[in-house]
Design a protein around this motif. Structure first.
Motif, PDB file in Angstrom:
ATOM      1  N   ALA A  20     -44.777 -85.117  10.751  1.00 18.19           N
ATOM      2  CA  ALA A  20     -45.320 -86.422  10.393  1.00 18.19           C
ATOM      3  C   ALA A  20     -45.824 -87.168  11.613  1.00 18.19           C
ATOM      4  N   ALA A  21     -45.115 -87.056  12.729  1.00 18.45           N
ATOM      5  CA  ALA A  21     -45.528 -87.755  13.946  1.00 18.45           C
ATOM      6  C   ALA A  21     -46.882 -87.260  14.435  1.00 18.45           C
ATOM      7  N   TRP A  22     -47.097 -85.942  14.389  1.00 19.57           N
ATOM      8  CA  TRP A  22     -48.375 -85.411  14.841  1.00 19.57           C
ATOM      9  C   TRP A  22     -49.509 -85.812  13.901  1.00 19.57           C
ATOM     10  N   ILE A  23     -49.239 -85.811  12.596  1.00 21.72           N
ATOM     11  CA  ILE A  23     -50.288 -86.214  11.652  1.00 21.72           C
ATOM     12  C   ILE A  23     -50.596 -87.699  11.810  1.00 21.72           C
ATOM     13  N   LEU A  24     -49.564 -88.508  12.049  1.00 16.56           N
ATOM     14  CA  LEU A  24     -49.805 -89.920  12.315  1.00 16.56           C
ATOM     15  C   LEU A  24     -50.624 -90.087  13.590  1.00 16.56           C
ATOM     16  N   GLY A  25     -50.342 -89.252  14.583  1.00 19.40           N
ATOM     17  CA  GLY A  25     -51.154 -89.283  15.796  1.00 19.40           C
ATOM     18  C   GLY A  25     -52.603 -88.953  15.519  1.00 19.40           C
ATOM     19  N   TYR A  26     -52.836 -87.999  14.627  1.00 21.18           N
ATOM     20  CA  TYR A  26     -54.207 -87.651  14.223  1.00 21.18           C
ATOM     21  C   TYR A  26     -54.908 -88.868  13.621  1.00 21.18           C
ATOM     22  N   VAL A  27     -54.192 -89.572  12.733  1.00 17.13           N
ATOM     23  CA  VAL A  27     -54.770 -90.760  12.089  1.00 17.13           C
ATOM     24  C   VAL A  27     -55.093 -91.831  13.125  1.00 17.13           C
ATOM     25  N   VAL A  28     -54.169 -92.061  14.051  1.00 12.57           N
ATOM     26  CA  VAL A  28     -54.367 -93.101  15.071  1.00 12.57           C
ATOM     27  C   VAL A  28     -55.575 -92.769  15.939  1.00 12.57           C
ATOM     28  N   VAL A  29     -55.663 -91.531  16.403  1.00 15.02           N
ATOM     29  CA  VAL A  29     -56.780 -91.144  17.270  1.00 15.02           C
ATOM     30  C   VAL A  29     -58.106 -91.273  16.534  1.00 15.02           C
ATOM     31  N   SER A  30     -58.152 -90.825  15.284  1.00 14.12           N
ATOM     32  CA  SER A  30     -59.398 -90.913  14.525  1.00 14.12           C
ATOM     33  C   SER A  30     -59.818 -92.357  14.321  1.00 14.12           C
ATOM     34  N   HIS A  31     -58.851 -93.258  14.150  1.00  9.67           N
ATOM     35  CA  HIS A  31     -59.191 -94.660  13.947  1.00  9.67           C
ATOM     36  C   HIS A  31     -59.606 -95.348  15.245  1.00  9.67           C
ATOM     37  N   VAL A  32     -59.137 -94.859  16.365  1.00 11.27           N
ATOM     38  CA  VAL A  32     -59.656 -95.381  17.642  1.00 11.27           C
ATOM     39  C   VAL A  32     -61.152 -95.111  17.715  1.00 11.27           C
ATOM     40  N   GLY A  33     -61.556 -93.904  17.348  1.00  8.04           N
ATOM     41  CA  GLY A  33     -62.976 -93.588  17.307  1.00  8.04           C
ATOM     42  C   GLY A  33     -63.723 -94.452  16.318  1.00  8.04           C
ATOM     43  N   PHE A  34     -63.097 -94.743  15.176  1.00  6.47           N
ATOM     44  CA  PHE A  34     -63.754 -95.570  14.166  1.00  6.47           C
ATOM     45  C   PHE A  34     -63.932 -97.001  14.657  1.00  6.47           C
ATOM     46  N   VAL A  35     -62.937 -97.523  15.368  1.00  4.38           N
ATOM     47  CA  VAL A  35     -63.053 -98.877  15.912  1.00  4.38           C
ATOM     48  C   VAL A  35     -64.255 -98.976  16.838  1.00  4.38           C
ATOM     49  N   VAL A  36     -64.385 -98.016  17.752  1.00  3.48           N
ATOM     50  CA  VAL A  36     -65.517 -98.032  18.683  1.00  3.48           C
ATOM     51  C   VAL A  36     -66.829 -97.889  17.922  1.00  3.48           C
ATOM     52  N   THR A  37     -66.862 -97.004  16.932  1.00  2.00           N
ATOM     53  CA  THR A  37     -68.078 -96.815  16.124  1.00  2.00           C
ATOM     54  C   THR A  37     -68.494 -98.120  15.455  1.00  2.00           C
ATOM     55  N   THR A  38     -67.546 -98.813  14.841  1.00  2.00           N
ATOM     56  CA  THR A  38     -67.856-100.046  14.119  1.00  2.00           C
ATOM     57  C   THR A  38     -68.326-101.140  15.070  1.00  2.00           C
TER      58      THR A  38
END
Length: 593
Positions: free
Chosen positions: A302-320
């Motif tokens: 779960a921790a690694w999958i949560l890390g995946y979500v966090v990293v992907s959303h960092v990219g989304f923040v910059v994109t937006t």
């Protein structure tokens, strides 16, 4: 009388009848083993013991996996179509500029917060433990009640906090230095839309509980009801008199309330409609407190999958932030182009993975590397023959698509053309996107959640500098084109990195054959592009931009698809045979008798 299927262990198998041959994706590379069809078509499913929780009107372990997959594919297709209709109506009633940008950002926030709170844990912890808990003396009833109790508390607190800090979300996602953004409208809509977090979580949790009991219909069709509610909301928004006030933004504005509360109501309906289905299984909820120690077993995953979500959303923040820095309408163009871009994958790619994932999971669990590589190679090659021609067509018809369907209502020709160009640019990323999704599922089948997170970390590290370059080098109108191109480049990096990682883990991946199939498909797709472009030149410009787009769209699409697919069929490429068989089965099903 036909002979019964051979005896099997009590855990794992459901046989598909032989008359289904050709109607579904194959689940084994024909080069790996030549076996009788009954063995070839064996599907692996979880054993579901009889219990108070699983008793009732569920579809049961004995129901055909093919039938369930087919129904889910139909529901998914209808959901995507009705969702796209709702998006078109949104563009027609509010336009494709600042209002749509603000709504798109605000309506994305509940998904983001839900994923951070619960989404990753749901994928990695809840579903496996739901299936395992069915071996409990009570059939998993106590575990399910405790899970719902914990989830409701977590989601309620998380929702309340998210609503309270809505202005901070706006600061994070919207570049306030841009004169074309409207942070006030984004914040006002966020207050009305962030309560969706609770109901997103409830929907996901109830869907997981029902799916663990082999009840697939209600969760698959519930999003369609959401789309219907949202469509009705937009109709009401259109008929409410007056205009949405933007300067200043007022929370009491009737149009604002209709748009925000109506959209949230759609998610409420999507969640609540699953309650009767759960009750029909015989399950009854009561508050049950305490922590289940079995969850600790999956904590690392779960921790690694949560890390995946966090990293992907960092990219989304910059994109937006980059998109809101450009000309207004950039977020909308990116969102709509992404929706259209993912439509082929959502219909074809998900169907392919649904058929292949059980076999890959079983092969990974058994340590059968040959079978796993065979399925991975076959899925990669089928993805190639499907998505390369579609990508080529999208690159040609992107602009006609934008002009034809986004000039209704408040949509303008310039905005529609920019949106279509964004779609055309996005086409380069379709196959890499499909390959990344396939590779992630192979890693998860091997119970490896760390590698996908590390791959996403590299993809994001590549994308962020390129996104910032787009903001610095491109003018406001073309920022969205650069962002979409960077998005495709990120998927290319991810696909290459995933392939190398899998090669290290699994050894020979049969890449030469995949390369050969790719070169053949690319060649015939180029011929299709040439035919489509020539057909576009034949359409007289005197028709006007919008009528010409409506003429070009069907003609170029049909030519661009017919040429490569026809040539692939004539060449009898083995990877294309499942496509022709499936198409033939559908034609026979709907042909008049």
């Amino acid at each position: 009388m036909a002979e019964p299927p051979p005896p099997v262990d009590d855990e794992a198998t459901v046989f598909l009848p032989s008359e289904l041959r050709g109607a579904h994706w194959p689940t084994r590379d024909p080069d790996v083993s030549r076996r009788p069809y009954d063995e070839f078509a064996t599907q692996i499913v979880a054993r579901l013991p009889a219990s108070p929780v699983t008793a009732g009107r569920g579809e049961g372990a004995g129901s055909s996996l093919a039938r369930s997959s087919g129904r889910m594919a139909v529901a998914s297709t209808v959901s995507r179509i009705t969702g796209f209709v709702a998006k078109l109506l949104l563009a027609a009633v509010v336009g494709t500029r600042v209002v749509n940008d603000s709504f798109t950002v605000a309506n994305t926030l509940p998904n983001i917060v839900f994923e951070l709170l619960f989404g990753g844990v749901l994928a990695s912890v809840v579903v496996p433990l739901l299936v395992r808990s069915q071996d409990d003396p009570d059939g998993g009833r106590a575990y399910t009640q405790r899970l719902i109790t914990m989830a409701l508390v977590l989601l309620t607190v998380g929702t309340a906090v998210a609503v309270a800090i809505a202005p901070l979300f706006t600061t994070l996602y919207v570049d306030k230095s841009s004169p074309t953004a409207n942070p006030g409208l984004t914040t006002a809509l966020a207050y009305l839309l962030l309560p969706q977090i609770l109901f997103y979580g409830l929907f996901a949790l109830l869907s997981a509980i029902l799916n663990a009991q082999n009840v697939f219909g209600p969760p698959a069709w519930a999003p369609v009801l959401n789309n219907v509610v949202v469509t009705g909301t937009l109709v009401v928004f259109a008929v409410v008199p007056g205009e949405l006030t933007l300067d200043p933004v007022r929370m009491s504005d009737p149009k604002l309330l209709v748009l925000g509360l109506g959209t949230t109501l759609g998610i409420v309906v999507q969640a609540v409609v699953l309650v009767p289905a759960l009750l029909r299984t015989g399950f009854r909820f009561r508050w049950r407190w305490g922590f289940d120690p079995r969850i600790k077993e999956f904590g690392g995953l779960a921790a690694w999958i949560l890390g995946y979500v966090v990293v992907s959303h960092v990219g989304f923040v910059v994109t937006t932030r980059v998109l809101t820095h450009g000309t207004s309408g950039g977020v909308t163009a990116y969102s709509y182009a992404s929706l259209l871009f993912q439509l082929p994958y959502g219909i074809l790619g998900v169907s392919l993975l649904t058929a292949l994932m059980p076999r890959m999971s079983r092969a990974a669990a058994d340590g059968n590397t040959v079978a796993l590589v065979g399925d991975l190679s076959l899925a990669s090659r089928i993805s190639t023959v499907l998505f390369v021609p579609i990508s080529a067509v999208l690159a040609v018809v992107g602009t006609p698509v934008g002009i034809a369907i986004f000039t209704w209502g408040r949509g303008t020709l310039d905005d529609a053309e920019r949106l279509g160009q964004t779609l055309a640019v996005s086409a380069v990323g379709l196959l890499p996107f499909a390959l990344v999704m396939l590779q992630l599922r192979v890693f998860y089948a091997m119970k490896d959640a760390r590698t996908p997170t590390l791959i996403m970390l590299v993809m994001t590290a590549v994308k962020i500098p390129l996104l910032l370059l787009c903001r610095g080098l491109l003018d406001g109108e073309h920022v969205v084109h650069g962002v979409m191109l960077v998005n495709g480049a990120g998927f290319v990096v991810g696909a290459v990195l995933g392939q190398v990682w899998l090669w290290v883990r699994l050894g020979h991946l049969r890449s030469k054959r995949s390369l050969r199939v790719g070169l053949i498909t690319l060649s015939v797709s180029a011929l299709g592009v040439g035919a489509a472009v020539l057909a576009g030149y034949a359409v007289p410009g005197s028709l006007g931009a919008i009528p010409a787009a409506w003429v070009k769209l069907p003609v170029q699409t049909l030519l661009g698809m017919a040429v490569p697919f026809g040539l692939l069929a004539l060449l009898r490429l083995p990877e294309f045979t499942p496509v022709t068989r499936r198409a033939g089965a559908l034609l026979r099903r709907f042909a008049p008798r």
